[in-house]
Design a protein around this motif. Structure first.
Motif, mmCIF file in Angstrom:
data_model
loop_
_atom_site.group_PDB
_atom_site.id
_atom_site.type_symbol
_atom_site.label_atom_id
_atom_site.label_comp_id
_atom_site.label_asym_id
_atom_site.label_seq_id
_atom_site.Cartn_x
_atom_site.Cartn_y
_atom_site.Cartn_z
ATOM 1 N N MET A 1 0.835 -1.173 0.000
ATOM 2 C CA MET A 1 0.000 0.000 0.000
ATOM 3 C C MET A 1 0.890 1.249 0.000
ATOM 4 N N THR A 2 0.374 2.348 -0.558
ATOM 5 C CA THR A 2 1.141 3.585 -0.623
ATOM 6 C C THR A 2 1.119 4.299 0.715
ATOM 7 N N ASP A 3 1.913 5.355 0.835
ATOM 8 C CA ASP A 3 1.913 6.104 2.082
ATOM 9 C C ASP A 3 0.570 6.800 2.263
ATOM 10 N N PRO A 4 0.171 7.112 3.512
ATOM 11 C CA PRO A 4 -1.161 7.670 3.779
ATOM 12 C C PRO A 4 -1.494 8.935 3.007
ATOM 13 N N LYS A 5 -0.491 9.744 2.647
ATOM 14 C CA LYS A 5 -0.774 10.968 1.906
ATOM 15 C C LYS A 5 -1.284 10.673 0.507
ATOM 16 N N GLY A 6 -0.950 9.500 -0.040
ATOM 17 C CA GLY A 6 -1.376 9.126 -1.376
ATOM 18 C C GLY A 6 -2.603 8.230 -1.384
ATOM 19 N N VAL A 7 -3.242 8.038 -0.242
ATOM 20 C CA VAL A 7 -4.388 7.143 -0.141
ATOM 21 C C VAL A 7 -5.675 7.928 -0.358
ATOM 22 N N LYS A 8 -6.571 7.360 -1.132
ATOM 23 C CA LYS A 8 -7.881 7.951 -1.382
ATOM 24 C C LYS A 8 -8.949 7.022 -0.832
ATOM 25 N N THR A 9 -10.045 7.590 -0.369
ATOM 26 C CA THR A 9 -11.166 6.811 0.134
ATOM 27 C C THR A 9 -12.125 6.545 -1.004
ATOM 28 N N LEU A 10 -12.612 5.319 -1.067
ATOM 29 C CA LEU A 10 -13.531 4.914 -2.112
ATOM 30 C C LEU A 10 -14.804 4.416 -1.458
ATOM 31 N N GLY A 11 -15.918 5.102 -1.707
ATOM 32 C CA GLY A 11 -17.211 4.652 -1.194
ATOM 33 C C GLY A 11 -17.838 3.710 -2.198
ATOM 34 N N LEU A 12 -18.410 2.635 -1.710
ATOM 35 C CA LEU A 12 -18.937 1.619 -2.606
ATOM 36 C C LEU A 12 -20.288 1.145 -2.093
ATOM 37 N N LYS A 13 -21.287 1.180 -2.941
ATOM 38 C CA LYS A 13 -22.607 0.667 -2.578
ATOM 39 C C LYS A 13 -22.820 -0.647 -3.311
ATOM 40 N N VAL A 14 -23.150 -1.684 -2.562
ATOM 41 C CA VAL A 14 -23.438 -2.988 -3.151
ATOM 42 C C VAL A 14 -24.730 -3.521 -2.553
ATOM 43 N N GLY A 15 -25.364 -4.389 -3.283
ATOM 44 C CA GLY A 15 -26.581 -5.013 -2.779
ATOM 45 C C GLY A 15 -26.291 -5.895 -1.577
ATOM 46 N N ASP B 1 -11.058 -16.079 3.770
ATOM 47 C CA ASP B 1 -9.665 -15.818 3.403
ATOM 48 C C ASP B 1 -8.877 -15.198 4.552
ATOM 49 N N GLY B 2 -9.577 -14.846 5.634
ATOM 50 C CA GLY B 2 -8.908 -14.258 6.795
ATOM 51 C C GLY B 2 -8.403 -12.854 6.556
ATOM 52 N N ILE B 3 -9.116 -12.090 5.720
ATOM 53 C CA ILE B 3 -8.703 -10.709 5.447
ATOM 54 C C ILE B 3 -9.867 -9.763 5.724
ATOM 55 N N SER B 4 -9.554 -8.484 5.872
ATOM 56 C CA SER B 4 -10.587 -7.477 6.110
ATOM 57 C C SER B 4 -11.326 -7.163 4.807
ATOM 58 N N LEU B 5 -12.492 -6.541 4.958
ATOM 59 C CA LEU B 5 -13.217 -6.100 3.763
ATOM 60 C C LEU B 5 -12.404 -5.078 2.984
ATOM 61 N N ASN B 6 -11.675 -4.240 3.703
ATOM 62 C CA ASN B 6 -10.834 -3.252 3.027
ATOM 63 C C ASN B 6 -9.784 -3.944 2.163
ATOM 64 N N ASP B 7 -9.111 -4.946 2.734
ATOM 65 C CA ASP B 7 -8.087 -5.658 1.964
ATOM 66 C C ASP B 7 -8.701 -6.424 0.795
ATOM 67 N N ALA B 8 -9.870 -7.007 1.009
ATOM 68 C CA ALA B 8 -10.544 -7.727 -0.074
ATOM 69 C C ALA B 8 -10.939 -6.771 -1.193
ATOM 70 N N THR B 9 -11.419 -5.594 -0.818
ATOM 71 C CA THR B 9 -11.800 -4.594 -1.808
ATOM 72 C C THR B 9 -10.574 -4.122 -2.572
ATOM 73 N N LEU B 10 -9.492 -3.872 -1.868
ATOM 74 C CA LEU B 10 -8.251 -3.450 -2.520
ATOM 75 C C LEU B 10 -7.779 -4.502 -3.520
ATOM 76 N N ARG B 11 -7.838 -5.765 -3.132
ATOM 77 C CA ARG B 11 -7.455 -6.847 -4.044
ATOM 78 C C ARG B 11 -8.369 -6.869 -5.272
#
Length: 102
Positions: free
Chosen positions: A1-15, A29-39
């Protein structure tokens, strides 16, 4: 992952059903939703990059951006009759404090 200054927030609506499935898969998979979304986003980007016409479409987009930048620069030159770099050099210095009473 990039440094925090280069991180953007992504809002996502799903059913609800897709969210439940996605959540379950991430848990399995033992990962967070954030990590799964990033993948998922990384996989999407890689998939798009490998499409046969992607480079052509990206080049066309870059050319459109360059044309727009040139048009905007021309508009600025038209306003001031100068090169935009010259306008930046002749810009009056910013003042500090409050304006004096007249």
């Amino acid at each position: 992952m990039t440094d925090p200054k280069g991180v953007k927030t992504l809002g996502l609506k799903v059913g609800a059903e897709l969210h439940a499935q996605f959540t379950l898969i991430a848990q399995l998979d033992g990962i967070s939703l954030n990590d799964a979304t990033l993948r998922a986003v990384e996989l999407y980007v890689e998939t798009k990059r490998s499409e046969p016409d992607f480079a052509q479409r990206a080049t066309a987009a870059l050319e459109a951006i360059q044309r727009e930048a040139e048009a905007r620069a021309g508009a600025i030159q038209g306003l001031f009759g100068t090169d935009p770099a010259e306008v930046a050099e002749t810009k009056p210095p910013a003042t500090r404090g409050r304006k004096a009473a007249e």
